[in-house]
Design an enzyme around this catalytic site. Structure first.
Site, PDB file in Angstrom:
ATOM      1  N   GLU A 154     134.147  46.193  63.413  1.00  0.00           N
ATOM      2  CA  GLU A 154     133.875  47.170  62.358  1.00  0.00           C
ATOM      3  C   GLU A 154     133.224  48.465  62.859  1.00  0.00           C
ATOM      4  O   GLU A 154     133.471  49.524  62.293  1.00  0.00           O
ATOM      5  CB  GLU A 154     132.970  46.539  61.287  1.00  0.00           C
ATOM      6  CG  GLU A 154     133.641  45.481  60.437  1.00  0.00           C
ATOM      7  CD  GLU A 154     134.714  46.041  59.533  1.00  0.00           C
ATOM      8  OE1 GLU A 154     134.537  47.155  58.989  1.00  0.00           O
ATOM      9  OE2 GLU A 154     135.755  45.384  59.375  1.00  0.00           O
ATOM     10  N   SER A 419     126.039  -2.970  23.685  1.00  0.00           N
ATOM     11  CA  SER A 419     125.050  -4.040  23.886  1.00  0.00           C
ATOM     12  C   SER A 419     124.010  -3.706  24.948  1.00  0.00           C
ATOM     13  O   SER A 419     123.026  -4.436  25.087  1.00  0.00           O
ATOM     14  CB  SER A 419     125.767  -5.337  24.262  1.00  0.00           C
ATOM     15  OG  SER A 419     126.544  -5.804  23.170  1.00  0.00           O
TER      16      SER A 419
END
Length: 771
Positions: A154, A419
């Site tokens: 870059e 249950s």
């Protein structure tokens, strides 16, 4: 006339072949002539114009050469003039656009959006949350390959320019004019200035302001500081800002541990984060990474051997975005964080109670059962919560696949527990004075318009409470609710940790009020830890990046919610569920375990919640749309997944007995009730000893007598309605009335038995005749 004309036309001589370039006005004076008289007589007149020699080509070429030089001089002159005016124009534009910016004294680096780093108990990262997706790292803390790769591809002159690179601008200008690949001339400093302060619009004003801000950044910060700010803010695609977020996103590792090939791939993403993302196009991403590696080689950052090694590595393959069960935990943390510390304005670290090893095993156990048997039984989803005795959540899986669905079924979904709610009913009965050996009659019973039935639609007659719980007999649970009173059951459930609203009706015995899996599991932890409330929590501590403590949980001194005797009796009863009841599929080799199954009507939901002395774990199976499964019960898929997880979670740990039970070693299934090492009996849920059969006992059993303190406990007052087949006498005026006042939901207890279909009442003659 003739003489005069000749005189006028005469051509003055020239000497030595010299031309006009030496003396264009050369002529002889009168005194210098041979005949001086003629000169004195002739009147003075201007000399006649001379004709150019017939052949003057050399002179013409000389004149042309002088013209080219003058042209070049004029070009240089006007270039200088235009350059000066251009400089004045540029200076004017800079002054104009600069005047539109705030005063430089007010410029400041904007705060980086805060990141929330969520860690497990061992300090490893579960997830990062926030706008950036990762924490900020200094150059010293990140892999050295990352800044080298970024600079090489870059801004190769980053450490030598002053914010703007004239050579880079010139190179980009020439390349763009000559048709070479389009290049930008922006430095890393300019890119940072744009990202920090400016919009992405490509306008002259933005470019001028970008240059001015670059000068300011270079003057105010060091090169390393600028590079660190850039690397922690640049966008790498897939919602990842900064190298830490990108490394976590693409490689599931920290930027501290990124290797050369991975660093090259990250640096290559900066040019086109979306197009070159490994998640979108792995081949393009790796091709760009090789370009970066060559640039690093050209700049001398890496050797030829290193570039060969990096290029030979397997191409990176991006994992699914935010995948893994840990993301459910991260969502839960973010939901709770603001309530604990307020608005997050800086990077924070959230230490959780999650064990990543257990988290992975929990995810694998659910996925394994669903993959093997989910399709066969039409079960598409599952959830799991595992909690220790303090309420700390050690593992949490909110669904089959976070990437496919982010809804947390373990925390946010509320379903009927079936249950698995019965332990609260039985615990309330024990607090009222009953014991595990108290006898109830398992027979058809009617409460108002509700006739509860057992799952198998069979009845067992007289049974102890421990047997009734082990076999999950609905009729006994319904009788216990009427014995305790629904309000008492609800109070006990809330006391243990159920936070959802519960409906005070008789059907609460079968778990018809909806609760979340997390609160149900946390309530069971009170049986595991000896009767103390286990408040479920996942956040252990919140600190800033510099170590300042913002929050630390305070669950060190939980209140007692059950007596030790009740806990011991309940543990013994729930051990029977696993050792010989509906939860036998959950039996753990070498460990005492207790728990309870739960199944709702038509198998819409199936649960198993159980515990050892180490962990309490709840598992749910079902479908998001409530579609019934194919005969899946809590003792089926949930119990299998529970066992698979608990076996893995207890691997390498020394077995310890449940609270109130004796020590156990080896596999209790091999010789139930006896310790294989010591030969001593172990504490287990045993059925009540059979009483000798007498005529009196038979008559009492048939007609509902109570010749035993544990048989059909007496209740105050008289009932408004009697059980259909001689069950225990229920109390009157429970919850505002007798059985007739209890109106359960219409879908509880399965298909309702019609009066004509009820079994015939047993008579004494039937018993005598052996029928």
């Amino acid at each position: 006339m003739v003489a005069r004309r000749r005189s006028d036309d005469r051509i003055e001589p020239s000497f030595n072949g010299r031309g006009r370039e030496e003396d264009d006005e050369f002529a002889l004076d009168a005194d210098e002539r041979i005949d001086g008289r003629h000169a004195s007589r002739r009147p003075s007149r201007p000399p006649a114009p001379r004709r150019a020699p017939a052949k003057r080509r050399p002179e013409r070429r000389e004149r042309e050469g002088g013209g080219l030089f003058a042209f070049l001089r004029r070009v240089v002159y006007w270039c200088i003039v235009l350059g000066i005016w251009a400089g004045i124009g540029v200076a004017g534009l800079v002054l104009y656009y600069g005047s539109r910016m705030p005063s430089a004294s007010t410029w400041a680096i904007p705060e980086r959006p805060p990141n929330v780093k969520i860690t497990a108990v061992d300090g490893s990262v579960i997830a990062n949350r926030g706008a950036t997706g990762g924490e900020a790292l200094s150059l010293d803390n990140m892999s050295p390959y990352i800044p080298e790769a970024i600079i090489a591809i870059e801004d190769r002159r980053f450490y030598s320019h002053f914010g703007v690179d004239p050579f880079g601008l010139a190179r980009a200008f020439v390349n763009n004019l000559t048709g070479q690949p389009i290049q930008g001339g922006s430095t890393l400093t300019q890119q940072l200035a744009k990202n920090l302060f400016l919009s992405p619009d490509r306008t002259l004003e933005r470019k001028v302001q970008e240059v001015l801000l670059s000068f300011w950044l270079e003057q105010k910060y060091t090169k390393d500081q600028i590079l660190a700010m850039y690397l922690n803010r640049v966008y790498f695609g897939s919602n990842a800002y900064g190298v830490e977020a990108a490394a976590r996103r693409y490689f599931n590792k920290s930027a501290r541990d990124v290797n050369l090939g991975e660093a090259a791939l990250l640096a290559g993403l900066v040019k086109a984060p979306s197009r070159l993302s490994p998640a979108r196009d792995p081949e393009a991403a790796n091709a760009r990474a090789q370009v970066v590696l060559q640039a690093m080689r050209d700049q001398g950052y890496i050797s030829a051997d290193e570039i060969k090694t990096a290029m030979s590595q397997t191409p990176a393959s991006a994992r699914s975005y935010w995948s893994g069960a840990g993301q459910y935990v991260a969502d839960m943390v973010m939901d709770e964080l603001q309530g604990l510390v307020g608005d997050v304005k800086e990077d924070v670290i959230v230490d959780t109670t999650i064990d990543k090893t257990l988290e992975k095993k929990a995810e694998q156990s659910l996925a394994g059962v669903l993959d093997k048997e989910g399709g066969k039984f039409d079960a598409s989803q599952a959830a799991l919560v595992s909690i220790d005795g303090t309420g700390a959540i050690r593992a949490l899986v909110g669904g089959r696949d976070y990437a496919a669905s982010q809804f947390n079924r373990a925390v946010k979904a509320k379903r009927q527990p079936g249950s698995s709610f019965k332990p609260f009913v039985y615990a309330a009965a024990l607090e009222k004075g009953l014991t595990p050996d108290s006898v109830f009659n398992d027979a058809p019973i009617r409460i108002g318009n509700w006739t509860p039935e057992n799952y198998e639609k069979k009845y067992n007659g007289e049974v102890t409470l421990r047997t009734a719980l082990a076999k999950s007999l609905n009729t006994v649970a319904a009788q216990l609710v009427m014995y305790d009173g629904p309000d008492q059951v609800i109070k006990l459930a809330h006391r243990l940790g159920i936070e959802s609203d519960l409906q005070p009706n008789a059907s609460i015995a079968l778990g018809t009020s909806e609760v979340s899996l997390m609160e149900l599991t946390a309530s069971y932890a009170a049986f595991m830890n000896g009767g103390y409330k286990a408040t479920p929590h996942v956040i252990r501590r919140v600190t800033t990046a510099d170590g300042k403590v913002l929050y630390e949980n305070t669950y060190d001194n939980p209140p007692r919610v059950l007596s030790e005797q009740i806990v011991a009796e309940m543990n013994m009863m729930m051990m029977g569920v696993i050792n010989g009841g509906t939860g036998s599929s959950a039996k753990l080799p070498g460990w005492q375990a207790a728990g309870k199954t739960g199944t709702t009507q038509n198998s819409r939901d199936a649960l198993f919640v159980g515990f050892t002395s180490n962990l309490t774990t709840g598992v749910w199976f079902g479908n998001d749309d409530g579609r019934p499964m194919k005969k899946v019960t809590g003792g089926g898929l949930p119990a299998k997944a529970w066992k698979e997880f608990m076996v893995a979670a207890h691997k390498g740990l020394s077995p310890a007995p449940l609270f109130g039970m004796g020590q156990t070693f080896g596999d209790p299934a091999a010789n139930p009730g006896v310790d294989p090492n010591t030969g001593q009996p172990m504490a287990q849920a045993q059925p009540a000893p059979e009483q000798p059969s007498t005529v009196g006992s038979i008559i009492s059993g048939v007609f509902g007598g109570n010749d035993d303190l544990n048989r059909y406990p007496p209740a105050p007052g008289q009932p408004r309605a009697m059980p259909a087949n001689g069950g225990p006498v229920p109390p009157a005026n429970v919850a505002g009335g007798g059985y007739d006042d209890m109106v359960p939901p219409g879908d509880v207890g399965g298909p309702q038995a019609s009066p004509g279909a009820q079994p015939r009442r047993t008579t004494l003659l039937d018993l005598i005749m052996g029928q």
